[in-house]
Scaffold this motif. Structure first.
Motif, mmCIF file in Angstrom:
data_model
loop_
_atom_site.group_PDB
_atom_site.id
_atom_site.type_symbol
_atom_site.label_atom_id
_atom_site.label_comp_id
_atom_site.label_asym_id
_atom_site.label_seq_id
_atom_site.Cartn_x
_atom_site.Cartn_y
_atom_site.Cartn_z
ATOM 1 N N ALA A 105 0.844 -1.190 0.000
ATOM 2 C CA ALA A 105 0.000 0.000 0.000
ATOM 3 C C ALA A 105 0.880 1.240 0.000
ATOM 4 O O ALA A 105 1.961 1.260 0.598
ATOM 5 N N LEU A 106 0.400 2.259 -0.664
ATOM 6 C CA LEU A 106 1.115 3.523 -0.764
ATOM 7 C C LEU A 106 0.324 4.625 -0.077
ATOM 8 O O LEU A 106 -0.867 4.806 -0.359
ATOM 9 N N THR A 107 0.984 5.350 0.797
ATOM 10 C CA THR A 107 0.433 6.582 1.357
ATOM 11 C C THR A 107 1.172 7.737 0.697
ATOM 12 O O THR A 107 2.414 7.743 0.671
ATOM 13 N N ALA A 108 0.441 8.684 0.150
ATOM 14 C CA ALA A 108 1.077 9.794 -0.557
ATOM 15 C C ALA A 108 0.456 11.116 -0.142
ATOM 16 O O ALA A 108 -0.767 11.216 0.021
ATOM 17 N N THR A 109 1.321 12.128 0.024
ATOM 18 C CA THR A 109 0.880 13.488 0.335
ATOM 19 C C THR A 109 1.199 14.386 -0.847
ATOM 20 O O THR A 109 2.334 14.411 -1.338
ATOM 21 N N LEU A 110 0.180 15.109 -1.292
ATOM 22 C CA LEU A 110 0.315 15.982 -2.459
ATOM 23 C C LEU A 110 -0.535 17.217 -2.242
ATOM 24 O O LEU A 110 -1.746 17.111 -1.991
ATOM 25 N N ASP A 111 0.109 18.391 -2.293
ATOM 26 C CA ASP A 111 -0.580 19.658 -2.073
ATOM 27 C C ASP A 111 -1.350 19.664 -0.751
ATOM 28 O O ASP A 111 -2.483 20.142 -0.663
ATOM 29 N N GLY A 112 -0.717 19.090 0.276
ATOM 30 C CA GLY A 112 -1.297 19.135 1.609
ATOM 31 C C GLY A 112 -2.348 18.093 1.912
ATOM 32 O O GLY A 112 -2.838 18.004 3.043
ATOM 33 N N GLY B 85 2.841 -4.717 -10.592
ATOM 34 C CA GLY B 85 3.588 -4.216 -11.739
ATOM 35 C C GLY B 85 3.548 -2.721 -11.958
ATOM 36 O O GLY B 85 4.324 -2.190 -12.748
ATOM 37 N N GLU B 86 2.627 -2.004 -11.287
ATOM 38 C CA GLU B 86 2.540 -0.573 -11.566
ATOM 39 C C GLU B 86 3.536 0.218 -10.723
ATOM 40 O O GLU B 86 3.949 -0.208 -9.639
ATOM 41 N N SER B 87 3.930 1.369 -11.249
ATOM 42 C CA SER B 87 4.819 2.258 -10.503
ATOM 43 C C SER B 87 4.005 3.000 -9.449
ATOM 44 O O SER B 87 2.767 3.053 -9.508
ATOM 45 N N LEU B 88 4.706 3.609 -8.506
ATOM 46 C CA LEU B 88 4.016 4.378 -7.475
ATOM 47 C C LEU B 88 3.316 5.599 -8.066
ATOM 48 O O LEU B 88 2.266 6.016 -7.576
ATOM 49 N N LEU B 89 3.874 6.176 -9.130
ATOM 50 C CA LEU B 89 3.188 7.271 -9.808
ATOM 51 C C LEU B 89 1.850 6.798 -10.373
ATOM 52 O O LEU B 89 0.833 7.491 -10.261
ATOM 53 N N GLU B 90 1.843 5.641 -10.989
ATOM 54 C CA GLU B 90 0.600 5.106 -11.549
ATOM 55 C C GLU B 90 -0.438 4.861 -10.454
ATOM 56 O O GLU B 90 -1.633 5.074 -10.658
ATOM 57 N N ARG C 47 9.504 13.861 -8.824
ATOM 58 C CA ARG C 47 10.343 13.650 -7.642
ATOM 59 C C ARG C 47 9.519 13.735 -6.370
ATOM 60 O O ARG C 47 8.669 14.620 -6.216
ATOM 61 N N ALA C 48 9.766 12.788 -5.443
ATOM 62 C CA ALA C 48 9.063 12.782 -4.164
ATOM 63 C C ALA C 48 10.011 12.304 -3.074
ATOM 64 O O ALA C 48 10.991 11.596 -3.342
ATOM 65 N N PHE C 49 9.684 12.684 -1.848
ATOM 66 C CA PHE C 49 10.496 12.270 -0.702
ATOM 67 C C PHE C 49 9.946 10.963 -0.146
ATOM 68 O O PHE C 49 8.742 10.838 0.098
ATOM 69 N N LEU C 50 10.834 9.990 0.036
ATOM 70 C CA LEU C 50 10.436 8.700 0.583
ATOM 71 C C LEU C 50 10.430 8.805 2.107
ATOM 72 O O LEU C 50 11.484 8.816 2.747
ATOM 73 N N VAL C 51 9.227 8.879 2.681
ATOM 74 C CA VAL C 51 9.076 9.080 4.127
ATOM 75 C C VAL C 51 9.360 7.780 4.872
ATOM 76 O O VAL C 51 10.150 7.752 5.828
ATOM 77 N N THR C 52 8.717 6.698 4.459
ATOM 78 C CA THR C 52 8.916 5.398 5.089
ATOM 79 C C THR C 52 8.895 4.306 4.030
ATOM 80 O O THR C 52 8.323 4.483 2.945
ATOM 81 N N GLY C 53 9.466 3.156 4.366
ATOM 82 C CA GLY C 53 9.471 2.024 3.457
ATOM 83 C C GLY C 53 10.668 2.053 2.525
ATOM 84 O O GLY C 53 11.478 2.982 2.525
ATOM 85 N N GLU C 54 10.745 1.019 1.708
ATOM 86 C CA GLU C 54 11.826 0.902 0.737
ATOM 87 C C GLU C 54 11.233 0.716 -0.658
ATOM 88 O O GLU C 54 10.233 0.014 -0.830
ATOM 89 N N VAL C 55 11.839 1.365 -1.642
ATOM 90 C CA VAL C 55 11.404 1.215 -3.029
ATOM 91 C C VAL C 55 12.614 0.877 -3.886
ATOM 92 O O VAL C 55 13.761 1.063 -3.474
ATOM 93 N N ARG C 56 12.348 0.372 -5.068
ATOM 94 C CA ARG C 56 13.408 0.113 -6.041
ATOM 95 C C ARG C 56 13.059 0.864 -7.327
ATOM 96 O O ARG C 56 11.953 0.729 -7.849
ATOM 97 N N MET C 57 14.007 1.653 -7.802
ATOM 98 C CA MET C 57 13.780 2.408 -9.028
ATOM 99 C C MET C 57 14.318 1.646 -10.234
ATOM 100 O O MET C 57 15.431 1.118 -10.204
ATOM 101 N N HIS D 213 9.014 1.220 -7.446
ATOM 102 C CA HIS D 213 8.127 0.101 -7.107
ATOM 103 C C HIS D 213 8.369 -0.272 -5.652
ATOM 104 O O HIS D 213 9.506 -0.199 -5.167
ATOM 105 N N PRO D 214 7.326 -0.679 -4.935
ATOM 106 C CA PRO D 214 7.498 -0.978 -3.508
ATOM 107 C C PRO D 214 8.285 -2.251 -3.268
ATOM 108 O O PRO D 214 8.101 -3.255 -3.960
ATOM 109 N N VAL D 215 9.169 -2.186 -2.272
ATOM 110 C CA VAL D 215 9.853 -3.374 -1.781
ATOM 111 C C VAL D 215 9.217 -3.813 -0.466
ATOM 112 O O VAL D 215 9.116 -5.002 -0.173
ATOM 113 N N ASP D 216 8.752 -2.822 0.314
ATOM 114 C CA ASP D 216 8.047 -3.104 1.562
ATOM 115 C C ASP D 216 6.535 -3.069 1.340
ATOM 116 O O ASP D 216 6.048 -2.479 0.365
ATOM 117 N N GLU D 217 5.804 -3.638 2.272
ATOM 118 C CA GLU D 217 4.343 -3.658 2.147
ATOM 119 C C GLU D 217 3.728 -2.283 2.391
ATOM 120 O O GLU D 217 2.649 -1.996 1.887
#
Length: 358
Positions: free
Chosen positions: A270-277, A287-292, A314-324, A346-350
């Motif tokens: 699962a992805l948690t994302a903050t954008l414009d507050g 298979g999808e990217s975090l942007l998708e 570009r985004a700041f990785l707050v928690t978890g691990e990803v692979r580009m 792509h996420p490496v962590d859940e």
């Protein structure tokens, strides 16, 4: 004043389409007074342009080539567009775009910049890589009387050289502070360098003969992947510190670039994302990217090329691990600070969290 939203586009009217070469044009957009703060830019930044054709959305990024002159924000934006074989937007810009047309434009972005300050600077550029550097050098020399700049540029022929007159004007205006070295790969010059590409071997020999390499406060490399990588290796071999080398890649040839490394994703993530507050949490599909993932839920997520080149996502990785898969936009310092490209991640962590606002 309201904050500029990351992925927001605004309609700007075209005021000029100037033919630079047979395969390059300069496009100028008028910026109305109420949007001048929104489109304030630093020398070297780019804008994303968007159009819709046959039901599909096309986005491309182009660097602003004009100097920064007004502290209240620009009254116009000027970009250089080189025709790319099969390029949907560049073909449109060359064959259809005309004065009076309206194009959707995203606010300026990018970290390939030089805020004017005294010092000695240099650039190695190839082809359309001149566009952001033209903004950088023209702003620097106008605002900092103690600054010096050496431009080493490579082009195929004189007739294919973008912004030839603008660069010549800089040489005439600042003869003691602006050094220009032109290399042509497919045409001999009456004076200057013999024909040939600016590869690593040639630059290793050429640069120390032109200027004191170790006394340059900042190197700016811009152009195709091969040229930028060769120039970086040459500078590193000459002892230049990595933090003095800045690069922006305009084109990546898949035959010469590293192949993406398949990402090992967890079964459920699962992805948690903050954008414009505003924050949201969504499952990441296989298979999808975090942007998708973000785009499925937030259409205003910032992106342009989706190829790991422009850095718009570009985004700041707050928690978890990803692979580009790929990265042609972020500097080593940005990676070390925790930034990633959402389009390549792509996420490496859940559980993964991104912050687009940092």
């Amino acid at each position: 004043m309201a904050a500029v939203r990351h992925g927001a586009f605004r309609p700007l009217r075209v005021t000029e389409v100037e033919r630079l070469t047979d395969d390059a044009v300069a496009v100028t957009f008028a910026v109305p007074p109420e949007l001048r703060e929104t489109f304030r830019y630093a020398p070297g930044q780019h804008i994303a342009l968007r159009r819709r054709a046959d039901g599909a959305e096309i986005r491309r990024t182009y660097s602003i080539c004009a100097p920064v002159t007004d502290p209240d924000g620009p009254a116009s934006l000027r970009v250089g567009v080189r025709l790319v074989e099969g390029g949907e937007f560049s073909t449109y810009a060359h064959k259809e775009l005309s004065v009076g047309d309206v194009v959707e434009v995203m606010s300026p972005a990018g970290r390939f910049i030089l805020e004017p300050k005294p010092g000695r600077y240099a650039a190695v550029v190839g082809g359309s890589g001149i566009t952001p550097v033209l903004s950088i050098v023209s702003t620097l020399l106008a605002q900092q009387p103690e600054a010096r700049f050496c431009l080493i540029r490579g082009d195929r022929t004189v007739s294919s050289t973008m912004f030839l007159e603008e660069v010549a004007d800089l040489k005439d205006r600042y003869p003691d502070r602006f050094q220009l070295v032109q290399a042509l790969s497919r045409e001999e010059q009456q004076a200057g360098l013999p024909a040939g590409r600016l590869d690593e071997e040639r630059l290793t020999e050429l640069l120390p003969a032109l200027l004191p390499v170790d006394a340059v406060d900042g190197w700016f490399l811009c152009g195709p992947y091969g040229l930028v990588q060769g120039a970086e290796r040459a500078l590193t071999g000459l002892g230049v510190r990595r933090d003095r080398i800045h690069q922006e890649i305009f084109h990546v040839d898949d035959s010469s670039a590293p192949l993406p490394v398949p990402a090992a994703a967890p079964a459920h993530s699962a992805l948690t994302a903050t954008l414009d507050g505003r924050s949201g949490k969504w499952p990441v599909r296989d298979g999808e990217s975090l942007l998708e993932t973000v785009l499925r839920n937030r259409a205003d997520a910032p992106y342009a090329c989706k190829g790991g080149v422009c850095g718009t996502c570009r985004a700041f990785l707050v928690t978890g691990e990803v692979r580009m898969d790929r990265n042609f936009a972020l500097e080593p310092e940005e990676l070390a600070a925790g930034y990633v490209l959402a389009c390549q991640s792509h996420p490496v962590d859940e559980q993964v969290e991104l912050d687009f606002d940092r």
